[in-house]
Design an enzyme around this catalytic site. Structure first.
Site, PDB file in Angstrom:
ATOM      1  CG  HIS A 178     -38.692 -42.540 -58.845  1.00 29.99           C
ATOM      2  ND1 HIS A 178     -39.008 -42.968 -57.588  1.00 29.99           N
ATOM      3  CD2 HIS A 178     -39.089 -41.237 -58.903  1.00 29.99           C
ATOM      4  CE1 HIS A 178     -39.575 -41.982 -56.907  1.00 29.99           C
ATOM      5  NE2 HIS A 178     -39.625 -40.914 -57.692  1.00 29.99           N
ATOM      6  CE  LYS A 237     -25.796 -37.038 -75.262  1.00 33.57           C
ATOM      7  NZ  LYS A 237     -25.657 -37.810 -76.449  1.00 33.57           N
ATOM      8  CE  LYS A 259     -22.248 -32.783 -84.603  1.00 35.10           C
ATOM      9  NZ  LYS A 259     -21.324 -33.646 -84.177  1.00 35.10           N
TER      10      LYS A 259
END
Length: 163
Positions: free
Chosen positions: A94, A146, A163
């Site tokens: 939304h 993302k 890492k």
């Protein structure tokens, strides 16, 4: 495009099947419901597929127990992908709004793409609009909000490259 009515019947039928067998029948039923399903895809009976968008699953992919795939737009899962138990893939969200009676404003859909050879560990959440590059591992319980490049391991909430 997926047919919600056919997916309902798919769920009824597959819930009667053993969890980790009858994979050929499950593939045929899911294709009948509108998904594009590759060769040797193995889907556990408790995995749930909902929506009226597009679902593409590449060859030799595993969809584990109690996964939830909600395709209101396009979800593309590459070949040789391992989707562990209780993974969530959802394309709906939304637009936030703070000047109305509820914060969840207008609904929108954003595609998800999972690259070839990925491993989505248990309880991973892939949010709308995310692309995960080839050969990427998403650690258990991670929330991916993302895009992630290929060939990495990402963990945490939100998911960050290890890492």
């Amino acid at each position: 495009m997926l047919s919600p009515k056919k997916l309902y019947l798919y769920r009824l039928l597959t819930n009667l099947m053993p969890e980790t067998s009858c994979f050929g029948l499950k593939r045929r039923f899911l294709r009948w419901a509108g998904a594009e399903v590759g060769q040797n895809v193995r889907i556990c009976s408790s995995a749930t597929v909902l929506g009226c968008g597009e679902l593409i699953i590449g060859d030799d992919t595993w969809i584990g127990q109690h996964c939830l795939i909600m395709a209101s737009s396009k979800i593309e899962i590459g070949k040789n992908v391992d989707v562990a138990p209780m993974v969530y893939l959802g394309t709906g969200t939304h637009v936030p709004q703070f000047d109305k009676e509820r914060c969840a404003g207008e609904g929108l859909n954003k595609d998800i793409k999972i690259g070839d050879g990925c491993w989505l560990c248990a309880r991973t959440t892939i949010l709308p609009g995310v692309t995960v590059g080839n050969m990427t591992i998403i650690g258990a319980g991670a929330v991916v909000n993302k895009d992630l490049p290929g060939g990495i391991t990402a963990v945490g909430v939100p998911a960050k490259v290890l890492k």
